[in-house]
Design an enzyme around this catalytic site. Structure first.
Site, PDB file in Angstrom:
ATOM      1  CB  CYS A 152      17.133 -16.521  -3.886  1.00  0.00           C
ATOM      2  SG  CYS A 152      18.439 -15.990  -2.774  1.00  0.00           S
ATOM      3  CE  LYS A 205       7.303  -7.494  -8.488  1.00  0.00           C
ATOM      4  NZ  LYS A 205       7.119  -8.757  -7.759  1.00  0.00           N
ATOM      5  N   GLY A 231       3.705 -10.630   9.024  1.00  0.00           N
ATOM      6  CA  GLY A 231       2.995 -11.887   8.854  1.00  0.00           C
ATOM      7  C   GLY A 231       1.575 -11.718   9.351  1.00  0.00           C
ATOM      8  CG  ASN A 288      13.552 -12.226  -1.042  1.00  0.00           C
ATOM      9  OD1 ASN A 288      13.574 -13.241  -0.344  1.00  0.00           O
ATOM     10  ND2 ASN A 288      12.670 -12.029  -1.992  1.00  0.00           N
ATOM     11  CE  LYS A 302      10.229 -10.770   3.775  1.00  0.00           C
ATOM     12  NZ  LYS A 302       9.317 -10.004   2.933  1.00  0.00           N
ATOM     13  N   GLY A 324       1.843  -6.477   4.767  1.00  0.00           N
ATOM     14  CA  GLY A 324       1.944  -7.099   3.441  1.00  0.00           C
ATOM     15  C   GLY A 324       0.574  -7.262   2.824  1.00  0.00           C
ATOM     16  CG  ASN A 329       9.609 -14.152   2.180  1.00  0.00           C
ATOM     17  OD1 ASN A 329       8.511 -14.137   1.622  1.00  0.00           O
ATOM     18  ND2 ASN A 329      10.697 -13.689   1.612  1.00  0.00           N
ATOM     19  N   GLY A 371      -0.903 -13.613   5.095  1.00  0.00           N
ATOM     20  CA  GLY A 371      -2.193 -13.150   5.614  1.00  0.00           C
ATOM     21  C   GLY A 371      -2.468 -13.611   7.035  1.00  0.00           C
ATOM     22  CB  SER A 399       9.685  -6.926  -0.078  1.00  0.00           C
ATOM     23  OG  SER A 399      10.126  -7.158  -1.396  1.00  0.00           O
TER      24      SER A 399
HETATM   25  C1  LIG Z   1       1.882 -11.199  -3.655  1.00  0.00           C
HETATM   26  C2  LIG Z   1       3.076 -11.213  -2.744  1.00  0.00           C
HETATM   27  C3  LIG Z   1       4.336 -10.926  -3.249  1.00  0.00           C
HETATM   28  C4  LIG Z   1       5.463 -10.947  -2.431  1.00  0.00           C
HETATM   29  N1  LIG Z   1       6.686 -10.633  -2.954  1.00  0.00           N
HETATM   30  C5  LIG Z   1       7.772 -10.594  -2.148  1.00  0.00           C
HETATM   31  C6  LIG Z   1       9.038 -10.191  -2.656  1.00  0.00           C
HETATM   32  O1  LIG Z   1       9.186  -9.861  -3.840  1.00  0.00           O
HETATM   33  N2  LIG Z   1      10.092 -10.164  -1.805  1.00  0.00           N
HETATM   34  C7  LIG Z   1       9.977 -10.488  -0.475  1.00  0.00           C
HETATM   35  O2  LIG Z   1      10.959 -10.416   0.252  1.00  0.00           O
HETATM   36  N3  LIG Z   1       8.778 -10.852   0.040  1.00  0.00           N
HETATM   37  C8  LIG Z   1       7.673 -10.909  -0.766  1.00  0.00           C
HETATM   38  N4  LIG Z   1       6.461 -11.262  -0.229  1.00  0.00           N
HETATM   39  C9  LIG Z   1       6.355 -11.592   1.201  1.00  0.00           C
HETATM   40  C10 LIG Z   1       5.888 -10.404   2.029  1.00  0.00           C
HETATM   41  O3  LIG Z   1       6.804  -9.328   1.961  1.00  0.00           O
HETATM   42  C11 LIG Z   1       5.684 -10.805   3.505  1.00  0.00           C
HETATM   43  O4  LIG Z   1       6.932 -11.206   4.025  1.00  0.00           O
HETATM   44  C12 LIG Z   1       4.702 -11.938   3.683  1.00  0.00           C
HETATM   45  O5  LIG Z   1       3.644 -11.807   2.779  1.00  0.00           O
HETATM   46  C13 LIG Z   1       4.134 -12.027   5.107  1.00  0.00           C
HETATM   47  O6  LIG Z   1       3.420 -10.856   5.466  1.00  0.00           O
HETATM   48  P1  LIG Z   1       1.824 -10.672   5.289  1.00  0.00           P
HETATM   49  O7  LIG Z   1       1.167 -11.864   5.906  1.00  0.00           O
HETATM   50  O8  LIG Z   1       1.512  -9.390   5.976  1.00  0.00           O
HETATM   51  O9  LIG Z   1       1.573 -10.603   3.829  1.00  0.00           O
HETATM   52  C14 LIG Z   1       5.316 -11.262  -1.044  1.00  0.00           C
HETATM   53  C15 LIG Z   1       4.049 -11.537  -0.538  1.00  0.00           C
HETATM   54  C16 LIG Z   1       2.925 -11.518  -1.353  1.00  0.00           C
HETATM   55  C17 LIG Z   1       1.582 -11.819  -0.768  1.00  0.00           C
END
Ligand SMILES: Cc1cc2nc3c(=O)[nH]c(=O)nc-3n(C[C@H](O)[C@H](O)[C@H](O)COP(=O)(O)O)c2cc1C
Ligand SMILES: Cc1cc2nc3c(=O)[nH]c(=O)nc-3n(C[C@H](O)[C@H](O)[C@H](O)COP(=O)(O)OP(=O)(O)OC[C@H]3O[C@@H](n4cnc5c(N)ncnc54)[C@H](O)[C@@H]3O)c2cc1C
Ligand code: FES
Lengths: 303, 253
Positions: free
Chosen positions: A131, A46, A243, A128, A165, A265, A192, A217, A22
């Site tokens: 919040c 999103k 993650g 999500n 989540k 992500g 998250n 990242g 997301s």
């Molecule tokens: C720019 C950005 C926006 C994100 N927006 C949301 C969101 O709107 N809702 C949500 O549940 N997680 C959001 N996340 C979290 C990601 O879904 C994910 O849980 C987190 O980035 C860890 O994974 P990754 O390391 O592969 O990015 C966001 C992450 C990033 C980097």
């Protein structure tokens, strides 16, 4: 041999275990000219709220060592505009669409769930829960009782597959996961982002306008793996792990540690087609290892 | 918009710390419009992690040219790349400059590395009377004068130390250069935010339309993360998608 990559998340059958996380894949349209979206196991949108949200002031992102911080502030057009303008494209792709929702209070969560329940083309809901919890400085998923309360309320309002989540910013992730399963969530997704900060020593200002943001990242992968492992051995429902997944090896590590499915992500920013390359990579790995069914790998870690 | 592995053909230092790279990227080069940008990956070991955005400096048949200044990790790595190496490039991205103008007289304003998208723009503004104002710290950092002249533009220079041309900022030079009788159609500008803010102010005062190319930190560059927004009269807008070029009247500085 054609290995079986399909997995089940609640009532949802995915043809492969790879989804996009997301907030990192927009509403998929942005990626359509760069990859074959049909190859994805599922798409998580999103996060959508009941009313439109403006989001945080810029700068909203900053790069850090092997990762990035974001403080987008859930900018989104609201559920009505989402259904009218974004969902039609998503529906046409032909893969399960998981709509991520968030809200300021329980009744908004319930209202969102009711709307999605009767909306054609929505396969599942992801809550999500990063919040704020009603009038406190804590997130809902930092508190076991609040997590239970919100999941319970949404569960009663929808027949759709329900994914909860979780934030990793807690002392006992198992406790929160159990609260969600006690309230009958169909699956848990984690992690998250990690609350974090970047500082400019010369201007003496935080690098994000919001001061703090969420770290994602490769930098977070080892902690995410530990949490996915811990939760998957604590609860009976499937865990969707994420993650720092950038490639097939990363995805396989999560699956072996206990994830039934994985989500990419930040990886999609670096390589927009990372997710579908991982689908192919997992297929090749299973073939090479002569493993017939991905199920044989899930949680196969020896410890 | 596509993602390709482009072969580096040339990578030379054109001024202290300023480099020009030429990439073999036919599919991007033929689709590119002035003001658009590409998002390039500097390393393959996730350090630095994210792609970096660069304006399309020019296109030459199948070749894509980038003009860049070394400021940090990624640009440092780029400056060390050798011809023959391959770079992962995503583009073309963003809206680009709207080339339509009612009046024939055009002003280009470039501050520092902000000059990058203006040569390609000048080449595409055929049949117009172009005055290009370029500003830099000193004589050594004045770039693209010949290229702008070749594109048919008249060029005026401003340097902080007055070593060449006007002594002062490029926006002070702009103030001098907009005379009411000139009937200027559009000001196109690219450069640091304070400069663009000043250009917007001058343009508004003289009731001239200005199109500004903005910068923000980007994570995806393709409109997916909502990380690169700028505040406008229509709310937050993504620099990588609705921009990088915005009408000066709608940007809230
Ligand atoms: C720019 C950005 C926006 C994100 N927006 C949301 C969101 O709107 N809702 C949500 O549940 N997680 C959001 N996340 C979290 C990601 O879904 C994910 O849980 C987190 O980035 C860890 O994974 P990754 O390391 O592969 O990015 C966001 C992450 C990033 C980097
Ligand atoms: C649409 C767009 C077009 C661009 N076109 C060009 C171009 O044609 N040529 C060019 O040289 N640069 C251009 N830039 C800026 C370029 O993207 C940055 O200089 C680059 O990302 C820096 O990466 P780095 O890893 O070397 O620096 P980092 O290590 O990331 O940062 C080093 C220092 O530079 C600062 N910095 C980083 N990014 C920016 C930025 N976008 N603006 C101002 N300061 C920044 C950081 O705050 C830090 O202080 C453009 C940016 C955008 C958004
Ligand atoms: S950089 Fe992601 S939306 Fe612009």
């Amino acid at each position: 041999m054609k290995p079986d990559l399909s997995v089940k998340i609640g009532k949802l059958k995915l043809k492969n275990p790879v989804m996009v996380a997301s907030g990192t894949f927009g509403y998929a349209e942005e990626f359509s000219s760069l990859m074959d979206l049909k190859k994805l196991g599922a798409i998580v949108t999103k996060t959508i709220t009941l009313k439109p949200r403006k989001g945080n002031p810029p700068p909203r992102t900053v790069e850090t060592a092997a990762g990035m911080l974001n403080a987008i502030g859930l900018e989104n057009p609201g559920i009505k505009v989402f259904i009218k303008d974004k969902l039609p494209f998503l529906k046409k792709i032909g893969v399960p669409i998981i709509v991520s929702i968030s809200a300021d209070n329980d009744s908004e969560f319930v209202e969102l769930a009711k709307i999605l329940n009767k909306t054609n083309g929505v396969s599942a809901i992801e809550l999500n829960l990063s919040c704020p919890n009603l009038g406190t400085s804590r997130m809902v998923s930092q508190l076991d009782k609040a997590t239970y309360r919100v999941v319970r309320a949404v569960r009663a309002a929808t027949k759709l597959t329900l994914i909860t989540k979780l934030t990793p910013n807690v002392t006992d992730i198992g406790l929160i996961a159990r609260a969600a399963t006690a309230a009958d969530t169909d699956a848990i997704s984690l992690v998250n982002t990690f609350l974090a900060m970047a500082v400019d020593k010369d201007s003496r200002r935080p690098k994000l306008a919001n001061v703090t943001g969420g770290l994602s990242g490769p930098a977070i992968k080892p902690i995410a793996l530990r949490m996915v492992w811990e939760v998957s051995r604590t609860v009976y429902v499937p865990v969707i792990g994420m993650g720092g997944i950038m490639n097939t090896e990363d995805a396989m590590e999560f699956i072996v540690a206990g994830a039934t499915a994985v989500a990419v992500g930040t990886g999609s920013f670096v390589n927009p087609s990372a997710s579908i390359e991982i689908v192919d990579g997992i297929k090749r790995y299973l073939q090479a290892q002569k493993i017939k069914d991905i199920e044989d790998l899930i949680g196969s870690i020896k410890c | 918009m596509i993602q390709i592995k482009a072969k580096l053909i040339k990578n030379i230092e054109v001024a202290p710390n300023y480099y020009k790279m030429v990439l073999d990227a036919p599919a991007i080069a033929c689709a590119a419009k002035p003001g658009q940008f590409v998002n390039i990956l500097a390393g393959d070991k996730f350090e630095p992690l994210l792609r970096r955005p660069f304006s399309i400096y020019n296109v030459n048949d199948s070749k894509l040219e980038i003009l860049y200044r070394v400021v940090g990790k990624a640009t440092e790595l780029f400056s060390k790349k050798k011809p023959g190496e391959k770079l992962n490039v995503l583009g073309p991205l963003g809206n680009g400059f709207d080339l339509k103008t009612k009046k024939a007289k055009i002003l280009l304003v470039g501050g520092g590395i902000g000059i990058a998208p203006l040569v390609f723009l000048a080449e595409k503004l055929t049949g117009k009377e172009i005055l290009a104002l370029i500003g830099a710290k000193n004589k050594k950092h004045i770039l693209c004068v010949d290229e702008l002249k070749d594109a048919g533009a008249q060029v005026k220079i401003a340097t902080d130390d007055g070593g060449i041309g006007f002594k002062g900022s490029v926006t002070d030079l702009l103030k001098q250069s907009v005379r009411p009788k000139d009937k200027i159609g559009v000001i196109f500008a690219c450069g640091p935010k304070p400069m663009l803010k000043e250009v917007a102010y001058i343009a508004k005062k003289h009731k001239i339309e200005a199109r500004l190319s903005l910068e923000e930190h980007m994570a995806c560059g393709i409109g997916a993360c909502f990380g690169c927004v700028v505040n406008t009269t229509r709310g937050y807008k993504r620099v990588c998608k609705e921009g990088p070029v915005f009408d000066a009247r709608e940007v809230i500085f």
